[in-house]
Design an enzyme around this catalytic site. Structure first.
Site, PDB file in Angstrom:
ATOM      1  N   GLY A   1      -0.298  -4.577  -3.637  1.00 11.16           N
ATOM      2  CA  GLY A   1       0.419  -4.112  -5.063  1.00 11.16           C
ATOM      3  C   GLY A   1      -0.778  -4.065  -6.478  1.00 11.16           C
ATOM      4  O   GLY A   1      -1.886  -4.071  -6.096  1.00 11.16           O
ATOM      5  N   CYS A   2      -0.057  -3.220  -7.179  1.00 10.77           N
ATOM      6  CA  CYS A   2      -0.884  -2.693  -8.421  1.00 10.77           C
ATOM      7  C   CYS A   2      -1.571  -3.784  -9.153  1.00 10.77           C
ATOM      8  O   CYS A   2      -2.810  -3.852  -9.436  1.00 10.77           O
ATOM      9  CB  CYS A   2       0.002  -1.844  -9.291  1.00 10.77           C
ATOM     10  SG  CYS A   2       1.413  -2.608  -9.945  1.00 10.77           S
TER      11      CYS A   2
END
EC number: 1.2.1.38
Length: 341
Positions: free
Chosen positions: A145-146
């Site tokens: 994920g970011c």
């Protein structure tokens, strides 16, 4: 090489498609969508791309026959079932959702509020934090994920070199609105976002368990972190400001040496020292820039980590995983010039 992309209409899929189209090792990008009844020109689905390439109704058998790898830029809950034909055929899958990031199915169910992927699939899934792993020969790659990417890259030298008190980790992460996805909500409405900053999902964000999982892979003694997320009135980018107390006897020189050594040969992580980075300098690129301060009076280490959430935090890292898997140059197809001014 031909590749397939499922999920072109979201922000992550749009950006990934544009990078895949310019990758020197990719001759063709086949597009698929789960909601279509028949072939549809891309510019009808995403007008700003000005591209009339057909987007086809999703067909796993067609992808298996025609392509060499498949990218899923779909919401959580899709890939855990849609990927099954590829896993059976040992066909390379790169998943940008959270379906395969967590090794424990019960943890996924707790944080994502839906049933997890099959246990056997979770066991073989490769967590593709490209700066610390190698996806060569992996056929199920879970793209991080970011927020997780920005946080883990900022914490890695401190955890791996055992420089900090593990009970003192605090992460204050801020993101542009594209990180919330394309579907509009009351919290992403212009009048709510403009001239505002709003905390959301504090200590409940879905990226928390994957962060802790990877930290525990580096040091099993990690138990938990304090993690807050704030929505900023900008389109793209993440700034994760990380705080921790050094272990007794740890000094500034050791911290600096850890960051320099960890990322000395990394093509996409830049250590900026006490020159703290800004979001603007990485938006449009695959870089993660890391600045570090050692506050001796407060006995606190601060790390500022910035990335473009749609590139290094999504599509760019997916291409890094693709490059590793198929032995392309690490920088192939990845942008390095920021969107300035």
């Amino acid at each position: 090489m031909k590749v397939a992309l499922i999920g072109i209409t979201g922000y992550g899929g749009m950006v990934l498609y544009q990078m895949l189209k310019t990758h020197p090792g990719i001759d063709q990008v086949d597009l698929y969508a789960r909601h279509l009844a028949g072939p549809t020109p891309l510019n009808q689905l995403v007008p700003n791309l000005f591209d009339d390439q057909p987007v086809y109704p999703y067909d796993s058998q067609k992808i298996l026959a025609n392509d060499g790898a498949v990218f899923f830029a779909t919401p959580a809950g899709v890939t855990k079932t849609a990927a099954r034909p590829y896993l059976t055929a040992h066909f390379p899958v790169i998943d940008l959702s959270g379906d395969y990031r967590l090794k424990n199915g019960a943890t996924y169910e707790k944080w994502y509020h839906q049933s997890p992927a099959a246990t056997a699939d979770l066991k073989v899934a490769h967590y593709g934090l490209t700066d610390f792993c190698d996806a060569t020969d992996e056929n199920l790659i879970a793209n991080p994920g970011c927020y997780a990417t920005a946080t883990l890259l900022g914490l890695a030298p401190l955890i791996i070199d055992q420089l900090i008190d593990l009970d003192t980790i605090v992460v204050d992460a801020k993101s542009g609105t594209s990180g919330a996805g394309k579907k509009p909500t009351s919290s992403t409405h212009f009048t709510q976002v403009n001239e505002n900053a709003q905390l959301y999902n504090v200590n409940h964000h879905k990226h928390i368990p994957e962060i802790v999982q990877q930290l525990q892979a580096w040091d099993p003694a990690v138990d938990a972190i304090q993690f807050s997320t704030t929505l900023l009135p900008i389109t793209r980018g993440i700034l994760a400001t990380i705080y921790a107390k050094p272990k007794p006897g740890v000094n500034k020189d050791q911290v600096v040496a850890a960051f320099k050594q960890t990322y000395a040969t990394d093509p996409f992580v830049r250590y900026t020292g006490e020159n703290l980075p800004t979001i603007k300098q990485v938006v449009g690129t695959n870089y993660c820039d890391l600045g570090v301060l050692f506050n001796e009076r407060a006995n606190t280490i601060m790390v500022a980590s910035v990335i473009d959430n749609l590139i290094k935090g999504a599509g760019g890292q997916a291409i890094q995983n693709f490059n590793q898997r198929f032995n392309f140059a690490p920088t192939a197809g990845l942008p390095t010039a920021p969107l300035l001014p």
